[in-house]
Write a protein that holds these residues in place. Sequence first.
Motif, mmCIF file in Angstrom:
data_model
loop_
_atom_site.group_PDB
_atom_site.id
_atom_site.type_symbol
_atom_site.label_atom_id
_atom_site.label_comp_id
_atom_site.label_asym_id
_atom_site.label_seq_id
_atom_site.Cartn_x
_atom_site.Cartn_y
_atom_site.Cartn_z
ATOM 1 N N MET A 11 0.908 -1.097 0.040
ATOM 2 C CA MET A 11 -0.095 0.129 0.083
ATOM 3 C C MET A 11 0.814 1.120 -0.133
ATOM 4 O O MET A 11 1.731 1.447 0.864
ATOM 5 N N GLY A 12 0.674 2.132 -0.913
ATOM 6 C CA GLY A 12 1.477 3.298 -1.267
ATOM 7 C C GLY A 12 0.388 4.729 -1.243
ATOM 8 O O GLY A 12 -0.704 4.618 -0.783
ATOM 9 N N PRO A 13 1.039 5.821 -1.154
ATOM 10 C CA PRO A 13 0.249 7.110 -1.252
ATOM 11 C C PRO A 13 -0.982 7.294 -2.228
ATOM 12 O O PRO A 13 -0.889 6.646 -3.462
ATOM 13 N N ALA A 14 -1.742 7.846 -1.942
ATOM 14 C CA ALA A 14 -2.796 8.251 -2.979
ATOM 15 C C ALA A 14 -2.444 9.460 -3.856
ATOM 16 O O ALA A 14 -1.119 10.128 -3.352
ATOM 17 N N GLN A 15 -2.969 9.865 -5.041
ATOM 18 C CA GLN A 15 -2.511 10.936 -5.661
ATOM 19 C C GLN A 15 -2.751 12.143 -4.803
ATOM 20 O O GLN A 15 -1.995 13.214 -4.844
ATOM 21 N N CYS A 16 -3.877 12.405 -4.128
ATOM 22 C CA CYS A 16 -4.173 13.194 -2.944
ATOM 23 C C CYS A 16 -4.660 12.464 -1.834
ATOM 24 O O CYS A 16 -5.707 12.134 -1.920
ATOM 25 N N ALA A 17 -3.910 12.640 -0.822
ATOM 26 C CA ALA A 17 -4.552 11.915 0.548
ATOM 27 C C ALA A 17 -5.508 12.743 1.092
ATOM 28 O O ALA A 17 -5.678 13.874 1.211
ATOM 29 N N VAL A 18 -6.485 11.928 2.070
ATOM 30 C CA VAL A 18 -7.528 12.626 2.734
ATOM 31 C C VAL A 18 -7.142 12.294 4.079
ATOM 32 O O VAL A 18 -6.817 11.213 4.856
ATOM 33 N N ASP A 19 -7.328 13.484 5.274
ATOM 34 C CA ASP A 19 -6.902 13.398 6.669
ATOM 35 C C ASP A 19 -8.255 13.728 7.209
ATOM 36 O O ASP A 19 -9.150 14.502 6.398
ATOM 37 N N ALA A 243 -15.665 32.444 -3.561
ATOM 38 C CA ALA A 243 -15.655 31.509 -4.634
ATOM 39 C C ALA A 243 -14.623 30.331 -4.264
ATOM 40 O O ALA A 243 -13.668 30.666 -3.959
ATOM 41 N N VAL A 244 -15.419 29.069 -4.521
ATOM 42 C CA VAL A 244 -14.222 27.931 -4.626
ATOM 43 C C VAL A 244 -13.093 28.118 -5.474
ATOM 44 O O VAL A 244 -12.028 27.889 -5.015
ATOM 45 N N SER A 245 -13.283 28.552 -6.710
ATOM 46 C CA SER A 245 -12.016 28.764 -7.362
ATOM 47 C C SER A 245 -11.165 29.844 -6.943
ATOM 48 O O SER A 245 -9.675 29.665 -6.994
ATOM 49 N N LYS A 246 -11.321 30.748 -6.142
ATOM 50 C CA LYS A 246 -10.560 31.734 -5.260
ATOM 51 C C LYS A 246 -9.611 31.118 -4.443
ATOM 52 O O LYS A 246 -8.614 31.123 -4.252
ATOM 53 N N ILE A 247 -10.452 30.188 -3.657
ATOM 54 C CA ILE A 247 -9.735 29.753 -2.512
ATOM 55 C C ILE A 247 -8.783 28.621 -2.988
ATOM 56 O O ILE A 247 -7.715 28.267 -2.641
ATOM 57 N N TYR A 248 -9.298 27.948 -4.404
ATOM 58 C CA TYR A 248 -8.320 27.112 -4.841
ATOM 59 C C TYR A 248 -7.022 27.671 -5.199
ATOM 60 O O TYR A 248 -5.983 27.149 -5.144
ATOM 61 N N GLN A 249 -7.206 28.680 -6.058
ATOM 62 C CA GLN A 249 -5.914 29.721 -6.364
ATOM 63 C C GLN A 249 -5.165 30.105 -5.545
ATOM 64 O O GLN A 249 -3.786 30.061 -5.375
ATOM 65 N N LEU A 250 -5.801 30.645 -4.470
ATOM 66 C CA LEU A 250 -4.951 31.138 -3.208
ATOM 67 C C LEU A 250 -4.060 29.884 -2.799
ATOM 68 O O LEU A 250 -3.039 30.062 -2.111
ATOM 69 N N ALA A 251 -4.454 28.613 -2.370
ATOM 70 C CA ALA A 251 -3.880 27.759 -1.786
ATOM 71 C C ALA A 251 -2.581 27.165 -2.683
ATOM 72 O O ALA A 251 -1.671 27.146 -2.378
ATOM 73 N N LYS A 252 -3.044 27.131 -4.046
ATOM 74 C CA LYS A 252 -1.895 26.893 -5.210
ATOM 75 C C LYS A 252 -0.771 27.975 -5.000
ATOM 76 O O LYS A 252 0.423 27.543 -5.356
ATOM 77 N N ASN A 253 -1.305 29.215 -4.921
ATOM 78 C CA ASN A 253 -0.380 30.320 -4.978
ATOM 79 C C ASN A 253 0.567 30.113 -3.595
ATOM 80 O O ASN A 253 1.497 30.468 -3.745
ATOM 81 N N SER A 254 -0.029 29.788 -2.743
ATOM 82 C CA SER A 254 0.706 29.370 -1.541
ATOM 83 C C SER A 254 1.571 28.563 -1.476
ATOM 84 O O SER A 254 2.664 28.752 -1.261
ATOM 85 N N TYR A 255 1.328 27.492 -2.262
ATOM 86 C CA TYR A 255 2.199 26.288 -2.417
ATOM 87 C C TYR A 255 3.392 26.761 -3.401
ATOM 88 O O TYR A 255 4.667 26.550 -2.963
ATOM 89 N N LEU A 297 -9.199 19.830 -8.138
ATOM 90 C CA LEU A 297 -7.836 19.156 -7.855
ATOM 91 C C LEU A 297 -7.583 17.885 -8.780
ATOM 92 O O LEU A 297 -6.583 17.518 -9.377
ATOM 93 N N LYS A 298 -8.561 17.105 -9.203
ATOM 94 C CA LYS A 298 -8.409 16.050 -9.944
ATOM 95 C C LYS A 298 -8.291 16.478 -11.459
ATOM 96 O O LYS A 298 -7.439 15.642 -12.099
ATOM 97 N N LYS A 299 -8.714 17.421 -11.942
ATOM 98 C CA LYS A 299 -8.389 17.939 -13.092
ATOM 99 C C LYS A 299 -7.179 18.639 -13.404
ATOM 100 O O LYS A 299 -6.610 18.933 -14.596
ATOM 101 N N ASP A 300 -6.473 19.154 -12.305
ATOM 102 C CA ASP A 300 -5.185 20.049 -12.461
ATOM 103 C C ASP A 300 -4.130 18.897 -12.674
ATOM 104 O O ASP A 300 -3.796 18.133 -11.780
#
Length: 482
Positions: A11-19, A243-255, A297-300
């Motif tokens: 068993m290995g990691p997921a493409q994106c894990a859930v906690d 907006a969901v898109s804003k939160i998504y982009q802010l998180a990605k920008n932070s990364y 996330l899945k489409k990125d």
Amino acid sequence: MSELKAKTLHMGPAQCAVDLGDGSERGEYVNQDYILQKLGRPHRAINLMYCYYPNDEGWPGRASVVHADPSVQFAWDFPYDDYFTYKGGLNGTLDDEPFTCMRDVRRHGQDVLLTMTIDPKVSDEHLVAIAKDLRTFGRVQLRINHEATGNWFSFNKRASYEEVAAFFKHASEIIRKEAPNVKTIICLDGCKELEDEKMEMEDIFAEASRAADIVSVDRYMALHWGWPYDVAEEGGTTFARHAVSKIYQLAKNSYERYTYVNNGVKKPMVLSEFNSDGDVTGPYDQASMLKEFCEMLKKDDEKWLSGFTMYQFRDRGRLGLEIEDPNNKDVGIEQPLMDTYREIIHDDFFSPSMETGSDVELPAKLRWGGSEDADGVAIDLHFDSNPVFCEAYFDDDNVDMNLMIELNGHWFYKAPGVKCVDMMSAFFKKPLDGAKDMTLKIFAPPASGENDETQGDDWQTNYYTELKSLPQIRIRFAPIVK
């Protein structure tokens, strides 16, 4: 019952894990048996939220209890943070929280994600003691003084931002030396607006970010921060929705900014708290916003996020998969978010990878390295049609084993001493429409919840169990008496 054969299984990691967050200032801890039955699979990690202010008056009592004051009108207006109190540390005990919860989490095939607010004035002896507390709990993730660029937690009221940053760096160095099985998480507010060229206080926390193993931000697509002292109504000022898109982009920008600060090193990035607040959105938009974010996330193609933590399982407000019944805190009222979340976490994208190998000769050594690195066994089963009975029986050779078992996408826990696991619930929502070959997967996390230092040099990150025999599987395709 027929004779079974097994193959090795990794068993290995997921493409994106859930906690999953389980308990906080807003809700009580819910045992892992209940959560597993509700969601049908374990998580990568369970987030437990605690505070450590050992030199304070009233410690180790809960802040809202020992410092109860009717004038308090904000969740963080107590002398120290109103999380559960960490009973370990210097002169502490391992027989109380959070260790009782940590053992429960690990027995059920999940890693510990421990969030701790810590008085930045504590001595090194306290940090060494905390590290030693965590040495037996496998691959722990430790989030120290999260939301560090805020102004609400007690550690920010006792020290400057420069001091908070220096404390994180220093604590990480001590933890890494004393407990190399523990990885530290830095949690900043990150980029707050789309036009921001840098994260908030990026320069102040640059060295702290470099000291961390994992980088993170907390992101709520909607939040009522005035809870529970007011009600979110139109025209109010204690809540917001984005907006969901804003939160998504802010998180990605932070990364991307974290990567820049870390000189191009792409450290694992997580959303350590993530949800939409039903106080603001209502129950239906809450669910749809989560689904929209996960579809993005899945489409990125960049796959920048290594995991997110759903905040939380059961909540006294509306930030949970369940709302705590005000008449009985042991009862949860399931929200529409639960079905949406259950669908998301069973998606292949968010599920751990599985790879079968060669035939297994018994007795076999199983290895539990953690929820993203474990070696078990896979057993091929044939179903003529949808079963009426599907059970696993354990004899004297294996009845005392502590096991996590998966069939048809549904996970089951077998505690030591349990002789039979009824696996029919794997087919209630996913019945077979004809004959099918399936794989039964078995892993063996530590029965005590802790690793064993007598097992070898790698004992802090690996736990070994001997599998002497396979369970007997009883499958029937019709009622016993018609």
